[in-house]
Write a protein that holds these residues in place. Structure first.
Motif, PDB file in Angstrom:
ATOM      1  N   LEU A  89      16.283  54.245 -40.766  1.00  0.00           N
ATOM      2  CA  LEU A  89      17.623  54.812 -40.677  1.00  0.00           C
ATOM      3  C   LEU A  89      18.619  53.717 -40.322  1.00  0.00           C
ATOM      4  O   LEU A  89      18.264  52.745 -39.655  1.00  0.00           O
ATOM      5  N   PRO A  90      19.881  53.874 -40.733  1.00  0.00           N
ATOM      6  CA  PRO A  90      20.885  52.869 -40.371  1.00  0.00           C
ATOM      7  C   PRO A  90      21.052  52.799 -38.849  1.00  0.00           C
ATOM      8  O   PRO A  90      20.826  53.773 -38.134  1.00  0.00           O
ATOM      9  N   VAL A  91      21.485  51.665 -38.365  1.00  0.00           N
ATOM     10  CA  VAL A  91      21.650  51.461 -36.937  1.00  0.00           C
ATOM     11  C   VAL A  91      22.676  52.424 -36.345  1.00  0.00           C
ATOM     12  O   VAL A  91      22.503  52.913 -35.227  1.00  0.00           O
ATOM     13  N   ASP A  92      23.720  52.744 -37.094  1.00  0.00           N
ATOM     14  CA  ASP A  92      24.768  53.621 -36.580  1.00  0.00           C
ATOM     15  C   ASP A  92      24.523  55.105 -36.918  1.00  0.00           C
ATOM     16  O   ASP A  92      25.428  55.918 -36.843  1.00  0.00           O
ATOM     17  N   SER A 131      23.721  58.947 -36.605  1.00  0.00           N
ATOM     18  CA  SER A 131      23.909  59.891 -35.510  1.00  0.00           C
ATOM     19  C   SER A 131      23.773  61.321 -36.038  1.00  0.00           C
ATOM     20  O   SER A 131      23.635  61.547 -37.242  1.00  0.00           O
ATOM     21  N   ARG A 132      23.849  62.271 -35.146  1.00  0.00           N
ATOM     22  CA  ARG A 132      23.779  63.690 -35.533  1.00  0.00           C
ATOM     23  C   ARG A 132      24.912  64.048 -36.477  1.00  0.00           C
ATOM     24  O   ARG A 132      24.768  64.916 -37.332  1.00  0.00           O
ATOM     25  N   ALA A 133      26.029  63.412 -36.321  1.00  0.00           N
ATOM     26  CA  ALA A 133      27.183  63.685 -37.184  1.00  0.00           C
ATOM     27  C   ALA A 133      26.840  63.403 -38.646  1.00  0.00           C
ATOM     28  O   ALA A 133      27.405  64.025 -39.546  1.00  0.00           O
ATOM     29  N   ASP A 134      25.911  62.494 -38.896  1.00  0.00           N
ATOM     30  CA  ASP A 134      25.509  62.193 -40.269  1.00  0.00           C
ATOM     31  C   ASP A 134      24.700  63.344 -40.876  1.00  0.00           C
ATOM     32  O   ASP A 134      24.630  63.492 -42.098  1.00  0.00           O
TER      33      ASP A 134
END
Length: 88
Positions: free
Chosen positions: A74-77, A79-82
């Motif tokens: 998964l990308p480093v940034d 988050s649940r928002a994704d």
């Protein structure tokens, strides 16, 4: 002489019907008892399953993953928002 409102011709069919219903109730009660026994047996057998350890679970998952291409990280940034759409 005492007379009755009901003749025997009215009593016999009602008695016969009552007898049939009582017999059917006994049959259903017997079937229900058998089903409850089967349900109890299944519940008891299901509760006998033992829990597996984390190591065993890891081994099983590794075996399932053998021969499959590795998953991308998964990308480093991330988050649940994704995951969730904007609900505003």
């Amino acid at each position: 002489m005492i007379t009755s409102r009901y003749s025997l011709s009215h009593v016999r069919p009602r008695t016969s019907k009552l007898s049939q219903l009582v017999k059917r109730r006994r049959q259903l009660a017997s079937q229900l008892e058998k089903l409850e026994g089967q349900i109890a047996a299944l519940g008891a057998s299901g509760s006998k399953a033992k829990a597996i350890s984390a190591a065993t679970l890891d081994r099983i998952l590794d075996e399932l993953a053998q021969g499959k291409p590795p998953l991308k990280s998964l990308p480093v940034d991330f988050s649940r928002a994704d995951i969730y759409d904007d609900h505003d």
